[in-house]
Design a protein around this motif. Structure first.
Motif, PDB file in Angstrom:
ATOM      1  N   GLU A 169       0.820  -1.204   0.000  1.00 14.47           N
ATOM      2  CA  GLU A 169       0.000   0.000   0.000  1.00 14.47           C
ATOM      3  C   GLU A 169       0.859   1.261   0.000  1.00 14.47           C
ATOM      4  O   GLU A 169       0.541   2.242  -0.698  1.00 14.47           O
ATOM      5  CB  GLU A 169      -0.942  -0.004   1.206  1.00 14.47           C
ATOM      6  CG  GLU A 169      -2.051   1.031   1.132  1.00 14.47           C
ATOM      7  CD  GLU A 169      -2.988   0.798  -0.057  1.00 14.47           C
ATOM      8  OE1 GLU A 169      -3.550   1.790  -0.555  1.00 14.47           O
ATOM      9  OE2 GLU A 169      -3.151  -0.371  -0.476  1.00 14.47           O
ATOM     10  N   LYS A 180       2.294   1.608  -3.486  1.00 16.81           N
ATOM     11  CA  LYS A 180       1.243   2.069  -4.398  1.00 16.81           C
ATOM     12  C   LYS A 180       1.012   3.569  -4.242  1.00 16.81           C
ATOM     13  O   LYS A 180       0.862   4.298  -5.244  1.00 16.81           O
ATOM     14  CB  LYS A 180      -0.045   1.297  -4.149  1.00 16.81           C
ATOM     15  CG  LYS A 180      -1.210   1.737  -5.029  1.00 16.81           C
ATOM     16  CD  LYS A 180      -2.473   0.969  -4.684  1.00 16.81           C
ATOM     17  CE  LYS A 180      -3.661   1.473  -5.483  1.00 16.81           C
ATOM     18  NZ  LYS A 180      -4.906   0.738  -5.145  1.00 16.81           N
ATOM     19  N   THR A 191       1.513   6.321  -7.143  1.00 18.29           N
ATOM     20  CA  THR A 191       0.419   7.202  -7.538  1.00 18.29           C
ATOM     21  C   THR A 191       0.875   8.658  -7.537  1.00 18.29           C
ATOM     22  O   THR A 191       0.595   9.421  -8.478  1.00 18.29           O
ATOM     23  CB  THR A 191      -0.786   7.031  -6.596  1.00 18.29           C
ATOM     24  OG1 THR A 191      -1.225   5.670  -6.625  1.00 18.29           O
ATOM     25  CG2 THR A 191      -1.933   7.937  -7.001  1.00 18.29           C
ATOM     26  N   ILE A 224      -1.139  -3.060 -10.044  1.00 17.52           N
ATOM     27  CA  ILE A 224      -1.084  -1.949  -9.089  1.00 17.52           C
ATOM     28  C   ILE A 224      -0.818  -0.643  -9.820  1.00 17.52           C
ATOM     29  O   ILE A 224      -1.422   0.401  -9.520  1.00 17.52           O
ATOM     30  CB  ILE A 224      -0.013  -2.215  -8.028  1.00 17.52           C
ATOM     31  CG1 ILE A 224      -0.344  -3.494  -7.251  1.00 17.52           C
ATOM     32  CG2 ILE A 224       0.132  -1.025  -7.077  1.00 17.52           C
ATOM     33  CD1 ILE A 224       0.723  -3.911  -6.269  1.00 17.52           C
ATOM     34  N   THR A 281      -3.879   0.801 -11.630  1.00 17.00           N
ATOM     35  CA  THR A 281      -4.757   1.462 -10.664  1.00 17.00           C
ATOM     36  C   THR A 281      -4.187   2.802 -10.216  1.00 17.00           C
ATOM     37  O   THR A 281      -4.914   3.803 -10.100  1.00 17.00           O
ATOM     38  CB  THR A 281      -4.972   0.552  -9.446  1.00 17.00           C
ATOM     39  OG1 THR A 281      -5.502  -0.701  -9.875  1.00 17.00           O
ATOM     40  CG2 THR A 281      -5.937   1.181  -8.461  1.00 17.00           C
ATOM     41  N   ALA A 282      -2.867   2.839  -9.978  1.00 21.12           N
ATOM     42  CA  ALA A 282      -2.217   4.087  -9.573  1.00 21.12           C
ATOM     43  C   ALA A 282      -2.308   5.136 -10.677  1.00 21.12           C
ATOM     44  O   ALA A 282      -2.543   6.326 -10.418  1.00 21.12           O
ATOM     45  CB  ALA A 282      -0.763   3.822  -9.206  1.00 21.12           C
TER      46      ALA A 282
END
Length: 425
Positions: free
Chosen positions: A327, A330, A334, A367, A370-371
Motif C-alpha cells: 500500500e 502504491k 500514484t 497496481i 490502478t495508480a
C-alpha cells in the motif's frame, strides 16, 4: 580524510522565461496494430486483456527486443543494480517521439533512457533520488576526447600519503587503495575529471582482474567488509596490486569503442524524490520511459555504499522509494504518476516498466494501472516482453519461469489532450 565534493548541481532554471510552443500534431503508426502483428524474432504476439476499473486494457505478449548481451552502444556498459536493457527505452523512443523531443526518466539509475534518447537525437532529461546516478550518466552524454582522457590520467599524481581507511584493505592492496584515495581527493568537477570519476566508480569492485579489488561480488553491488573478509578466507585470497590508471584507461577505451558518441546537454537533470519534480515545468515532456524500485527487492543503499564513499555521498541520507509494504509503494507510485502527468505534454506518453516479484505471485502492473488511473492517466496497453534469462541471472541460480523477474511488463499511459480526439499511439 576529507570528503570529496560532488560536481555542482545543474542549473534548474533553464526553463525560466522560456515559452514552450504547443506540441506538434504527429502521426504515429498505431502501436497496438504493430504489436499485434510483431514477429521480428519469429514468434507471433499473444493478445490478451486486463480488466481494470476503467475497462479492459489490451495486453501484448512477445519477445519485442533481443535478450542478447551487449547488443547496444558501448557507452551503456556501466553496471548498476536492476537496470533494464537499452533496447527497452529505444523501442518506445523510436515509436513515440521525434528528434528534439524531451525524453524523461524520473528513476534514472545508470541513465539508460537518457543515453538512448541522446543517441537517437532526442533531448535527455532525468531525475533520481540518489546523487550517484547523475555522476554515472552525465559524462556519458557528452564524452571528453580520448586525448584529453589520456593526458589527464597522466597528470594526476597518485602518491597519496595521508591516512587511508584501513578497513577497506579487505578489498584492495594498500598501494591500490592509496591510488583510489588519490583519485577520490584530486578529481575536480571538470568534464574530463567527471569522466574519470565515473569510470573509477565502476572499477571499484568486481570479480575479475579488470577491477581494482580482489575477487568479490559483481560490480553492481558491494558486499560488506565483514562479508568480504569471509570471502577472502574461503577463497584463501589476498588483494593484489591493481594499476588503477591502466584499468581506467582500458575501461574508457571499451566505453568509447562504438561511434558516434552523443553530444547532448540534458534539458534538466535533477536530484530528488520522484513525487516532487522541482524545477520541471508543466507540459514539458513528450515521453517518459522509466522503471521504479520494485518494492524492497533491491537494497540500493547497501549495494552502493562503497561507490558512495568514493563519490563523497552519504548513502544513508538518500531517501529511496523501497518500501516493502504494497500500500505504501502504491501510494508512492500514484504520487509519482500524478507528477509525471503534470510534466507531460497533452497527448504525451509514459512507459512505466515493472516486473513480477515474490515468485511471480505479485503482478505490479495491476497496481500501476490502478495508480495511473488515480493520477488521471489513460492506460493504453500493457506490453509484456517475455524472454530467456541472461548469463548473469543464471550465474545467480535464477532460471526461467522459476525465480526472479522473468519478464518486462510495461504499462503505457497517455495524457489525453483536452477537447481534442485522442491521438493514436
Amino acid at each position: 580524510m576529507k570528503s570529496n565534493s560532488l560536481p555542482p548541481e545543474a542549473e534548474l532554471d533553464l526553463f525560466d522565461h522560456l515559452a514552450l510552443p504547443p506540441p506538434p500534431e504527429r502521426m504515429f503508426t498505431p502501436l497496438p496494430d504493430e504489436l499485434a502483428d510483431f514477429r521480428e524474432f519469429g514468434t507471433p504476439t499473444r493478445v490478451e486483456s486486463l480488466d481494470t476499473p476503467a475497462g479492459p486494457v489490451p495486453v501484448f505478449i512477445n519477445e519485442f527486443w533481443t535478450a542478447r548481451q551487449r547488443q547496444a552502444h558501448s557507452l551503456h556498459e556501466i553496471s548498476y543494480r536492476a537496470c533494464f536493457k537499452p533496447q527497452l527505452p529505444r523501442f518506445f523512443i523510436e515509436r513515440l517521439s521525434e528528434p528534439g523531443d524531451i525524453v524523461f526518466d524520473p528513476f534514472l539509475g545508470r541513465g539508460t533512457t537518457l543515453l538512448e534518447a541522446a543517441l537517437l537525437g532526442r533531448t535527455p532529461a532525468g531525475n533520481d533520488a540518489n546523487p550517484l546516478c547523475r555522476l554515472l550518466i552525465e559524462p556519458r552524454l557528452n564524452p571528453p576526447s580520448w586525448t584529453d582522457i589520456v593526458a589527464r590520467l597522466e597528470q594526476i599524481p597518485l602518491d597519496f600519503q595521508d591516512p587511508i581507511p584501513d578497513e577497506l584493505l579487505v578489498f584492495f592492496h594498500e598501494k591500490t587503495l592509496r591510488e583510489i584515495c588519490a583519485w577520490r581527493e584530486r578529481l575536480t568537477s571538470s568534464p574530463v575529471d567527471s569522466w574519470i570519476r565515473m569510470v573509477a566508480l565502476n572499477r571499484l569492485t568486481g570479480h575479475s582482474p579488470g577491477f581494482f579489488s580482489v575477487y568479490t561480488l559483481p560490480p553492481n553491488q558491494a558486499t560488506s567488509v565483514t562479508a568480504q573478509r569471509r570471502i577472502n578466507e574461503k577463497r584463501n585470497q589476498v588483494p593484489e596490486y591493481r594499476d588503477t590508471r591502466a584499468l581506467i584507461l582500458r575501461k574508457s577505451r571499451q566505453l568509447l569503442a562504438d561511434r558516434p558518441w552523443p553530444s547532448a546537454t540534458p534539458r534538466f537533470l535533477t536530484t530528488g524524490p520522484s513525487q516532487t519534480l522541482t524545477g520541471i515545468p508543466d507540459d514539458a515532456v513528450t515521453l517518459t520511459v522509466t522503471s521504479p524500485p520494485f518494492l524492497d527487492v533491491v537494497q540500493y543503499e547497501t549495494d552502493n555504499w562503497l561507490r558512495g564513499w568514493f563519490a563523497g555521498i552519504n548513502s544513508k541520507s538518500v531517501q529511496l522509494s523501497t518500501s516493502g509494504k504494497i500500500e505504501t509503494w502504491k501510494n508512492d507510485m500514484t504520487a509519482t504518476l500524478r507528477e509525471l502527468r503534470r510534466v507531460t505534454q497533452p497527448g504525451g506518453h509514459i512507459a512505466f516498466e515493472v516486473g513480477e516479484v515474490r515468485n511471480a505471485k505479485l503482478r505490479l502492473e495491476e497496481i500501476i494501472v490502478t495508480a495511473g488511473l488515480a493520477a488521471g492517466l489513460h492506460p493504453l496497453l500493457l506490453l509484456i516482453n517475455a524472454q530467456n534469462f541472461t548469463k548473469t541471472a543464471n550465474c545467480w541460480g535464477i532460471s526461467n519461469n522459476s525465480r526472479g523477474t522473468n519478464t518486462n511488463r510495461i504499462v503505457l499511459f497517455q495524457k489525453e489532450a483536452p477537447s481534442t480526439p485522442q491521438k493514436s499511439c
